[in-house]
Design a protein around this motif. Structure first.
Motif, PDB file in Angstrom:
ATOM      1  N   PHE A 258       0.792  -1.234   0.000  1.00 45.96           N
ATOM      2  CA  PHE A 258       0.000   0.000   0.000  1.00 45.96           C
ATOM      3  C   PHE A 258       0.826   1.287   0.000  1.00 45.96           C
ATOM      4  N   ASN A 259       2.099   1.231  -0.310  1.00 45.87           N
ATOM      5  CA  ASN A 259       2.930   2.425  -0.186  1.00 45.87           C
ATOM      6  C   ASN A 259       2.446   3.580  -1.059  1.00 45.87           C
ATOM      7  N   ASP A 260       1.768   3.282  -2.165  1.00 43.81           N
ATOM      8  CA  ASP A 260       1.244   4.333  -3.035  1.00 43.81           C
ATOM      9  C   ASP A 260      -0.135   4.806  -2.608  1.00 43.81           C
ATOM     10  N   LYS A 261      -0.717   4.150  -1.618  1.00 43.87           N
ATOM     11  CA  LYS A 261      -2.105   4.452  -1.228  1.00 43.87           C
ATOM     12  C   LYS A 261      -2.231   5.097   0.147  1.00 43.87           C
ATOM     13  N   TYR A 262      -1.369   4.670   1.101  1.00 40.45           N
ATOM     14  CA  TYR A 262      -1.459   5.172   2.467  1.00 40.45           C
ATOM     15  C   TYR A 262      -0.079   5.585   2.981  1.00 40.45           C
ATOM     16  N   THR A 263      -0.079   6.453   4.002  1.00 39.42           N
ATOM     17  CA  THR A 263       1.119   6.725   4.785  1.00 39.42           C
ATOM     18  C   THR A 263       1.103   5.785   5.981  1.00 39.42           C
ATOM     19  N   ILE A 264       2.180   5.012   6.146  1.00 46.59           N
ATOM     20  CA  ILE A 264       2.232   3.948   7.155  1.00 46.59           C
ATOM     21  C   ILE A 264       3.488   4.143   7.992  1.00 46.59           C
ATOM     22  N   ALA A 265       3.330   4.220   9.315  1.00 44.94           N
ATOM     23  CA  ALA A 265       4.503   4.452  10.175  1.00 44.94           C
ATOM     24  C   ALA A 265       4.259   3.933  11.574  1.00 44.94           C
ATOM     25  N   ILE A 266       5.319   3.401  12.189  1.00 48.45           N
ATOM     26  CA  ILE A 266       5.262   2.991  13.588  1.00 48.45           C
ATOM     27  C   ILE A 266       5.513   4.216  14.471  1.00 48.45           C
ATOM     28  N   SER A 267       4.685   4.379  15.490  1.00 45.82           N
ATOM     29  CA  SER A 267       4.891   5.452  16.465  1.00 45.82           C
ATOM     30  C   SER A 267       5.457   4.821  17.728  1.00 45.82           C
ATOM     31  N   LYS A 268       4.593   4.369  18.629  1.00 48.25           N
ATOM     32  CA  LYS A 268       5.078   3.482  19.689  1.00 48.25           C
ATOM     33  C   LYS A 268       5.355   2.125  19.065  1.00 48.25           C
ATOM     34  N   PRO A 269       6.239   1.328  19.657  1.00 49.67           N
ATOM     35  CA  PRO A 269       6.647   0.071  19.010  1.00 49.67           C
ATOM     36  C   PRO A 269       5.503  -0.879  18.686  1.00 49.67           C
ATOM     37  N   PHE A 270       4.386  -0.738  19.413  1.00 46.48           N
ATOM     38  CA  PHE A 270       3.240  -1.630  19.187  1.00 46.48           C
ATOM     39  C   PHE A 270       2.079  -0.922  18.491  1.00 46.48           C
ATOM     40  N   PHE A 271       2.317   0.284  17.956  1.00 46.05           N
ATOM     41  CA  PHE A 271       1.317   1.045  17.202  1.00 46.05           C
ATOM     42  C   PHE A 271       1.795   1.223  15.766  1.00 46.05           C
ATOM     43  N   LEU A 272       1.059   0.677  14.812  1.00 43.16           N
ATOM     44  CA  LEU A 272       1.334   0.905  13.391  1.00 43.16           C
ATOM     45  C   LEU A 272       0.216   1.790  12.848  1.00 43.16           C
ATOM     46  N   GLU A 273       0.552   3.046  12.539  1.00 48.44           N
ATOM     47  CA  GLU A 273      -0.450   4.046  12.197  1.00 48.44           C
ATOM     48  C   GLU A 273      -0.602   4.175  10.686  1.00 48.44           C
ATOM     49  N   VAL A 274      -1.846   4.288  10.244  1.00 45.15           N
ATOM     50  CA  VAL A 274      -2.152   4.405   8.818  1.00 45.15           C
ATOM     51  C   VAL A 274      -3.030   5.635   8.603  1.00 45.15           C
ATOM     52  N   THR A 275      -2.572   6.527   7.718  1.00 45.82           N
ATOM     53  CA  THR A 275      -3.342   7.712   7.347  1.00 45.82           C
ATOM     54  C   THR A 275      -3.401   7.809   5.824  1.00 45.82           C
ATOM     55  N   LYS A 276      -4.140   8.777   5.360  1.00 45.32           N
ATOM     56  CA  LYS A 276      -4.251   9.015   3.922  1.00 45.32           C
ATOM     57  C   LYS A 276      -2.868   9.289   3.323  1.00 45.32           C
ATOM     58  N   LYS A 277      -2.637   8.815   2.113  1.00 42.67           N
ATOM     59  CA  LYS A 277      -1.347   9.041   1.445  1.00 42.67           C
ATOM     60  C   LYS A 277      -1.078  10.539   1.322  1.00 42.67           C
ATOM     61  N   GLY A 278       0.166  10.908   1.579  1.00 43.52           N
ATOM     62  CA  GLY A 278       0.523  12.316   1.498  1.00 43.52           C
ATOM     63  C   GLY A 278       0.220  13.071   2.771  1.00 43.52           C
ATOM     64  N   ILE A 279      -0.243  12.356   3.806  1.00 40.92           N
ATOM     65  CA  ILE A 279      -0.532  12.993   5.082  1.00 40.92           C
ATOM     66  C   ILE A 279       0.428  12.449   6.129  1.00 40.92           C
ATOM     67  N   ASP A 280       1.200  13.331   6.712  1.00 42.34           N
ATOM     68  CA  ASP A 280       2.072  12.991   7.827  1.00 42.34           C
ATOM     69  C   ASP A 280       2.422  14.289   8.545  1.00 42.34           C
ATOM     70  N   LYS A 281       3.195  14.182   9.591  1.00 40.92           N
ATOM     71  CA  LYS A 281       3.544  15.379  10.360  1.00 40.92           C
ATOM     72  C   LYS A 281       4.362  16.370   9.536  1.00 40.92           C
ATOM     73  N   GLY A 282       5.153  15.864   8.601  1.00 47.06           N
ATOM     74  CA  GLY A 282       5.976  16.748   7.774  1.00 47.06           C
ATOM     75  C   GLY A 282       5.156  17.570   6.811  1.00 47.06           C
ATOM     76  N   ILE A 283       4.183  16.940   6.161  1.00 51.43           N
ATOM     77  CA  ILE A 283       3.287  17.666   5.249  1.00 51.43           C
ATOM     78  C   ILE A 283       2.487  18.699   6.022  1.00 51.43           C
ATOM     79  N   ALA A 284       2.015  18.315   7.203  1.00 46.83           N
ATOM     80  CA  ALA A 284       1.243  19.249   8.027  1.00 46.83           C
ATOM     81  C   ALA A 284       2.101  20.430   8.465  1.00 46.83           C
TER      82      ALA A 284
END
Length: 269
Positions: free
Chosen positions: A172-198
Motif C-alpha cells: 500500500f505504499n502508493d495508497k497510504y502513509t504507514i509508520a510505527i509510532s510506539k513500538p506496538f502502534f502501526l499508524e495508517v493515514t491518507k497518502k501524502g498525510i504525515d507530520k511533515g506535510i502538516a
C-alpha cells in the motif's frame, strides 16, 4: 537564526515517562510564547486527547495549534476550529481491517470521542489510557465503521509489527502513509498525510519560512516532520536512527529536554 514556530511530538518527547510536562518545560514554553514563538503540538493522538495539554500550556492564549492524528487534522487552539482535515474512506478502513485479520493484528479507528474495535488487548488499553477516550467494542468492525475516519492503527507485539509494517508498505505504499509510532502502534493515514506535510502546510498558511521552523521528536512517525523542518531536534532518548539525522540533540524527555532546547536555541540563556 530567528525561529518563529516549534512543532513538538508529545509521547516520549515533550511528555516525560509519567506522561506529564515538567514544570521547567511548561514555564519555558510559556516564556517562549510570550516572546512571540508559536507552539504546535504534533501527535498521532486524537484531537480530543490533546485539548487539556494545549490548555495547560496556554496555546489558546498565545495562538498555538494542534496537529492531531499524525497531521490529518490541524486545529487552531484559539477558536477550536479545524483549518485542515484529511480522512480515510470507509472503504479504506474496511480494506485495512481485512489485512489486519490476515496478519492477525488488532485494529482500531476513531469516531467522535470513541475508539472503535472488535477486540480487546493490552496494546489497545495503552491507547485508551493515553487518549482518555471511551473504548467501544463492536460485534462487527465493518458494519460499525461506515463513515470516514482520519486514522486507523494496527496493534501487536513490536517485533512482529515491524514485519507487518514492511508487508503493508509493500502492498500500500502508493495508497497510504504507514509508520510505527510506539513500538506496538502501526499508524495508517491518507497518502501524502504525515507530520511533515502538516508542518509545511501550517507554515505556508502562517507565511512562515521553513528555515524558521523547529521540529522535535523521538520516533519514526516524527521523521517527516524532522526532515521538513529548518531545525531538526531529537531528544536524548530518541531512537538512534532519529538522532543520527537530526541537527541538534537535546536532553531526554525525563530531563526537561524541551526547556534545554528553548533556552539554547530560542531564548539563548
Amino acid at each position: 537564526m530567528s525561529y518563529k514556530i516549534v512543532f513538538t511530538d508529545l509521547d516520549d518527547t515533550l511528555l516525560n515517562d509519567k506522561r506529564e510536562v515538567s514544570l521547567i518545560d511548561k514555564l519555558a514554553i510559556i516564556e517562549a510564547q510570550k516572546q512571540g514563538i508559536i507552539f504546535v503540538l504534533a501527535s498521532g493522538r486524537p484531537t480530543f486527547a490533546m485539548y487539556d495539554l494545549a490548555k495547560e500550556l496556554e496555546l489558546d492564549k498565545y495562538g498555538g495549534y494542534l496537529l492531531s492524528f499524525n497531521g490529518s487534522i490541524i486545529t487552531e487552539c484559539k477558536t477550536g476550529k479545524n483549518i485542515f482535515e484529511a480522512t480515510l474512506t470507509s472503504d479504506d478502513l474496511h480494506i485495512l481491517y481485512e489485512y489486519s485479520k490476515k496478519f492477525n493484528t488488532h485494529i482500531i479507528t476513531y469516531h467522535q470521542d470513541d475508539i472503535i474495535s472488535e477486540t480487546q488487548s493490552k496494546y489497545i488499553d495503552v491507547e485508551v489510557e493515553l487518549t482518555r477516550m471511551n473504548h467501544k467494542i463492536v460485534d462487527s468492525f465493518k458494519k460499525e465503521v461506515n463513515y470516514p475516519a482520519v486514522k486507523c492503527m494496527l496493534l501487536e507485539e513490536p517485533q512482529y509489527l515491524k514485519q507487518v509494517e514492511k508487508q503493508l508498505k509493500d502492498i500500500f505504499n502508493d495508497k497510504y502513509t504507514i509508520a510505527i509510532s510506539k513500538p506496538f502502534f502501526l499508524e495508517v493515514t491518507k497518502k501524502g498525510i504525515d507530520k511533515g506535510i502538516a508542518l509545511q502546510k501550517l507554515a505556508s498558511i502562517l507565511n512562515i519560512n521553513i528555515e524558521d521552523t523547529i521540529a522535535i521528536g523521538d520516533s519514526f512517525n516524527d521523521l517527516p516532520m524532522l526532515k521538513n523542518a529548518g531545525m531538526s531536534i531529537a531528544v536524548e532518548n530518541a531512537k538512534d536512527e532519529i538522532k543520527n539525522m537530526c541537527k541538534f540533540i537535546t536532553k531526554s524527555n525525563n530531563d526537561s529536554g524541551m526547556a534545554h532546547m528553548i533556552n539554547t536555541l530560542i531564548l539563548k540563556k
